[in-house]
Every structure is written in structure tokens, then in C-alpha cells.
Motif scaffolding. Structure first.
Motif, PDB file in Angstrom:
ATOM      1  N   ARG A   1       0.867  -1.179   0.000  1.00  0.00           N
ATOM      2  CA  ARG A   1       0.000   0.000   0.000  1.00  0.00           C
ATOM      3  C   ARG A   1       0.903   1.228   0.000  1.00  0.00           C
ATOM      4  O   ARG A   1       1.265   1.767   1.045  1.00  0.00           O
ATOM      5  CB  ARG A   1      -0.923  -0.017   1.221  1.00  0.00           C
ATOM      6  CG  ARG A   1      -2.032   1.014   1.169  1.00  0.00           C
ATOM      7  CD  ARG A   1      -2.935   0.885   2.383  1.00  0.00           C
ATOM      8  NE  ARG A   1      -4.044   1.814   2.306  1.00  0.00           N
ATOM      9  CZ  ARG A   1      -4.987   1.944   3.244  1.00  0.00           C
ATOM     10  NH1 ARG A   1      -4.932   1.173   4.339  1.00  0.00           N
ATOM     11  NH2 ARG A   1      -5.943   2.825   3.105  1.00  0.00           N
ATOM     12  N   VAL A   2       1.287   1.656  -1.204  1.00  0.00           N
ATOM     13  CA  VAL A   2       2.323   2.682  -1.368  1.00  0.00           C
ATOM     14  C   VAL A   2       1.713   3.949  -1.961  1.00  0.00           C
ATOM     15  O   VAL A   2       0.913   3.881  -2.906  1.00  0.00           O
ATOM     16  CB  VAL A   2       3.454   2.159  -2.271  1.00  0.00           C
ATOM     17  CG1 VAL A   2       4.552   3.210  -2.401  1.00  0.00           C
ATOM     18  CG2 VAL A   2       4.035   0.856  -1.709  1.00  0.00           C
ATOM     19  N   LEU A   3       2.109   5.099  -1.426  1.00  0.00           N
ATOM     20  CA  LEU A   3       1.558   6.391  -1.843  1.00  0.00           C
ATOM     21  C   LEU A   3       2.618   7.232  -2.570  1.00  0.00           C
ATOM     22  O   LEU A   3       3.799   7.194  -2.214  1.00  0.00           O
ATOM     23  CB  LEU A   3       1.045   7.158  -0.625  1.00  0.00           C
ATOM     24  CG  LEU A   3       0.025   6.422   0.255  1.00  0.00           C
ATOM     25  CD1 LEU A   3      -0.367   7.289   1.438  1.00  0.00           C
ATOM     26  CD2 LEU A   3      -1.211   6.035  -0.563  1.00  0.00           C
ATOM     27  N   PRO A   4       2.198   8.030  -3.562  1.00  0.00           N
ATOM     28  CA  PRO A   4       3.138   8.844  -4.342  1.00  0.00           C
ATOM     29  C   PRO A   4       3.325  10.236  -3.743  1.00  0.00           C
ATOM     30  O   PRO A   4       3.063  11.262  -4.403  1.00  0.00           O
ATOM     31  CB  PRO A   4       2.447   8.915  -5.708  1.00  0.00           C
ATOM     32  CG  PRO A   4       0.987   8.949  -5.365  1.00  0.00           C
ATOM     33  CD  PRO A   4       0.830   8.071  -4.139  1.00  0.00           C
ATOM     34  N   ALA A   5       3.796  10.310  -2.524  1.00  0.00           N
ATOM     35  CA  ALA A   5       3.861  11.587  -1.809  1.00  0.00           C
ATOM     36  C   ALA A   5       4.696  12.626  -2.553  1.00  0.00           C
ATOM     37  O   ALA A   5       4.270  13.780  -2.723  1.00  0.00           O
ATOM     38  CB  ALA A   5       4.414  11.363  -0.405  1.00  0.00           C
ATOM     39  N   ARG A   6       5.882  12.255  -3.011  1.00  0.00           N
ATOM     40  CA  ARG A   6       6.774  13.243  -3.617  1.00  0.00           C
ATOM     41  C   ARG A   6       6.252  13.722  -4.971  1.00  0.00           C
ATOM     42  O   ARG A   6       6.433  14.893  -5.321  1.00  0.00           O
ATOM     43  CB  ARG A   6       8.189  12.680  -3.737  1.00  0.00           C
ATOM     44  CG  ARG A   6       8.809  12.333  -2.382  1.00  0.00           C
ATOM     45  CD  ARG A   6      10.301  12.162  -2.467  1.00  0.00           C
ATOM     46  NE  ARG A   6      10.951  13.420  -2.807  1.00  0.00           N
ATOM     47  CZ  ARG A   6      12.118  13.506  -3.447  1.00  0.00           C
ATOM     48  NH1 ARG A   6      12.728  12.388  -3.839  1.00  0.00           N
ATOM     49  NH2 ARG A   6      12.663  14.667  -3.701  1.00  0.00           N
ATOM     50  N   LEU A   7       5.628  12.843  -5.735  1.00  0.00           N
ATOM     51  CA  LEU A   7       5.024  13.274  -6.998  1.00  0.00           C
ATOM     52  C   LEU A   7       3.958  14.328  -6.750  1.00  0.00           C
ATOM     53  O   LEU A   7       3.925  15.383  -7.402  1.00  0.00           O
ATOM     54  CB  LEU A   7       4.391  12.076  -7.722  1.00  0.00           C
ATOM     55  CG  LEU A   7       5.195  11.320  -8.768  1.00  0.00           C
ATOM     56  CD1 LEU A   7       4.304  10.274  -9.432  1.00  0.00           C
ATOM     57  CD2 LEU A   7       5.798  12.254  -9.807  1.00  0.00           C
ATOM     58  N   LEU A   8       3.064  14.042  -5.822  1.00  0.00           N
ATOM     59  CA  LEU A   8       1.971  14.969  -5.541  1.00  0.00           C
ATOM     60  C   LEU A   8       2.502  16.288  -4.981  1.00  0.00           C
ATOM     61  O   LEU A   8       2.033  17.372  -5.364  1.00  0.00           O
ATOM     62  CB  LEU A   8       0.977  14.326  -4.578  1.00  0.00           C
ATOM     63  CG  LEU A   8       0.222  13.102  -5.119  1.00  0.00           C
ATOM     64  CD1 LEU A   8      -0.623  12.466  -4.024  1.00  0.00           C
ATOM     65  CD2 LEU A   8      -0.651  13.476  -6.319  1.00  0.00           C
TER      66      LEU A   8
END
Length: 300
Positions: free
Chosen positions: A275-282
Motif C-alpha cells: 500500500r504505497v503512496l506517491p507523496a513526492r510526486l503529488l
């Protein structure tokens, strides 16, 4: 590289699913793409390299503004055994070291080295959501990913901006995991894998290419960047979405023991949860064109 500029970009893995799509995208905007190939160069846009020997024809990289390194043995291409696990590791670690050493040796190195890595870095996260600040997980793939990223040390030391695109499961009909799922679901043979409760972190092919180009264009992005849609879903939800979008039944169930027989050690990663989130992209201003699983599957 931005659409208003023209750039010379070297690329490994140009014949793969992501590499071929990235090549088309860059060339459509007028950029020069130099493809690294594992044989003597036969055309003006080719450069020879041999990752196993850590050899690169460095002359072919002169004048490059960026290098994108995507090559590596397919994780899901064959049943895992010890020999293939070694091939998976060596193709990534030796290849990355070769590219990093080559760009570091140039009198005028490229501004950026973008290495494609994987969400396998995080291992099995269960239901816990993680972003780029999370440590490496445990197991074969996390250990490979750590070595893979560490292998770019020569480029770091030369002062080159190095970014790692940790990519999730790419939703595309042309290849990868979804390239195998689509025919099964169209035939009414789709279904959940194992318990179905494991999280899948996915990204549409369109967003994958857009995100890679966003990293190239954004000087503040260095180090790990997760390339995955903002809403991870469970395998059970993927199954329901595939059935809904393709309008096919999806009642079958592949039990965990059967997956272990067919896939070998790779089954543990298929059954594992990420369950991985794209924090740096956003945070960097990237906007997904296909942020939900239904839209990503429909786009493919």
C-alpha cells in the motif's frame, strides 16, 4: 525534458513496455532518443552496452542532457528459482553500476540520471500505507532494490542529479502483469488471487510516462520517487473493477498453494500487500490523468 526544448536523451530498456512508450513520447515532442542496445550498434540512434561486463560505449553518451535507465530482467517473466533470482539481481545491479560509471566518466555529464526501480523496495506493508520516507522491507526484492539503487553511487559522487522511479504495477494491455490479466478476464476466467485482501499499488501507462517526464523536468526531484496512483486498491477490488469495466464475470479464485506451484518464490510477492503512496510526486505538483482503478483499466 520539456516540450518547448529539444534534448538528447539516452535510454536503456527501450524495447520494453515502459521504454518503448517513453521513446514514442519523447520523439513526438522533438527530442533525440539514443537507445542503448546489447549488441554492436547498427543505426545512428544506437549505442552498444553490455551490463554483465559493465561496459558502455561512452562516446555515444557525449552530449546527452539526461540518461534514463530502465533495463532489467522481467520479475514476472519466469518461475523464480535461485538461478533466475541471480539474473534478476545481476541485471539490475551490474547494469546500474555500468550506466552510473559511464555517465560519471564524461567530461560534461548529463544533468540527470533517472533509474527505474520498483515498489518492491518496501516489501510487504500489509494494510499500512507508506511513502518515500519508509525504510526498505525484508526479503529478496527489497534487498535487490537496495543494491540496485546503491549501484548508482558513481553518478551521485560525480554531482549528477540521480532519481529513482519506484514504479508500481503498470496498467497496460501491451505487457506487464495487466497484459496477462486482460485476456483472462475477457475470456471470463478472471478472479482474485489468494485471499484478495492484499493491496496492489498500480499506475496507468499514460501516467507512468507523464511521471517519468515530470521527474526529468523537475530539478528538485532526486532520490526515490514513487510512481503509483494515489489510491492503492486490494486485489479483490481490482478483480471487481476488471469485471465491471470489461463486463465479464470474475468468479474464479486462484488459491495461494496453486500460485506457489506455478510461480515459485515469486508467489510470495504476488500474495504480498503493498500500500504505497506517491507523496513526492503529488508534492511536486504532478497531476494524475487516471487516478482511480476503474479509469486506469478503462484507459488501457
Amino acid at each position: 525534458m520539456r516540450r518547448t526544448d529539444t534534448a538528447r536523451i539516452a535510454l536503456t530498456g527501450s524495447s520494453g513496455l515502459i521504454g518503448s512508450a517513453l521513446t514514442r513520447s519523447l520523439r513526438a515532442d522533438g527530442h533525440e532518443v539514443v537507445r542503448l542496445v546489447r549488441r554492436p550498434a547498427r543505426a545512428g540512434d544506437e549505442v552498444e552496452w553490455d551490463p554483465k561486463r559493465r561496459y558502455v560505449d561512452v562516446a555515444g553518451l557525449v552530449g546527452c542532457d539526461a540518461v534514463v535507465h530502465l533495463a532489467g530482467a522481467g520479475v514476472g517473466e519466469r518461475r523464480w528459482n535461485e538461478a533466475y533470482k541471480k539474473e534478476i539481481r545481476d541485471s539490475r545491479v551490474l547494469g546500474t553500476a555500468a550506466i552510473a560509471e559511464a555517465v560519471a566518466s564524461l567530461d560534461t555529464p548529463p544533468k540527470v540520471l533517472l533509474c527505474g526501480t520498483a515498489l518492491g523496495y518496501y516489501g510487504d506493508t500489509g494494510t499500512r500505507a507508506v511513502d518515500e520516507t519508509a525504510p526498505a522491507g525484508e526479503g529478496f526484492l527489497p534487498s535487490v532494490c537496495v543494491e540496485w539503487e546503491d549501484a548508482a553511487a558513481a553518478a551521485h559522487e560525480a554531482g549528477i542529479r540521480v532519481a529513482y522511479a519506484r514504479t508500481g504495477l503498470v496498467v497496460a494491455r501491451e505487457g506487464g502483469a495487466w497484459g496477462r490479466l486482460f485476456p483472462l478476464f475477457r475470456a471470463g476466467l478472471g478472479g482474485r488471487l489468494g485471499s484478495g485482501r492484499q493491496y496492489w499499488s498500480y499506475i496507468s501507462l499514460h501516467d507512468e510516462i507523464a511521471a517519468l517526464r515530470h521527474i526529468l523536468d523537475t530539478p528538485s526531484l532526486r532520490g526515490p520517487v514513487n510512481l503509483t496512483a494515489p489510491e492503492p486498491v486490494t486485489n479483490r477490488e481490482v478483480t471487481a473493477s476488471m469485471a465491471r469495466v470489461l463486463r465479464r464475470p470474475a468468479f474464479l479464485h486462484v488459491p495461494s498453494p496453486a500460485l506457489r506451484i506455478v510461480l515459485g518464490d515469486f508467489a510470495e510477492d504476488v500474495l504480498g500487500s503493498q500500500r504505497v503512496l506517491p507523496a513526492r510526486l503529488l508534492e511536486s505538483g504532478f497531476r494524475f490523468a487516471f487516478p482511480t482503478i476503474d479509469r486506469a483499466i478503462a484507459a488501457a
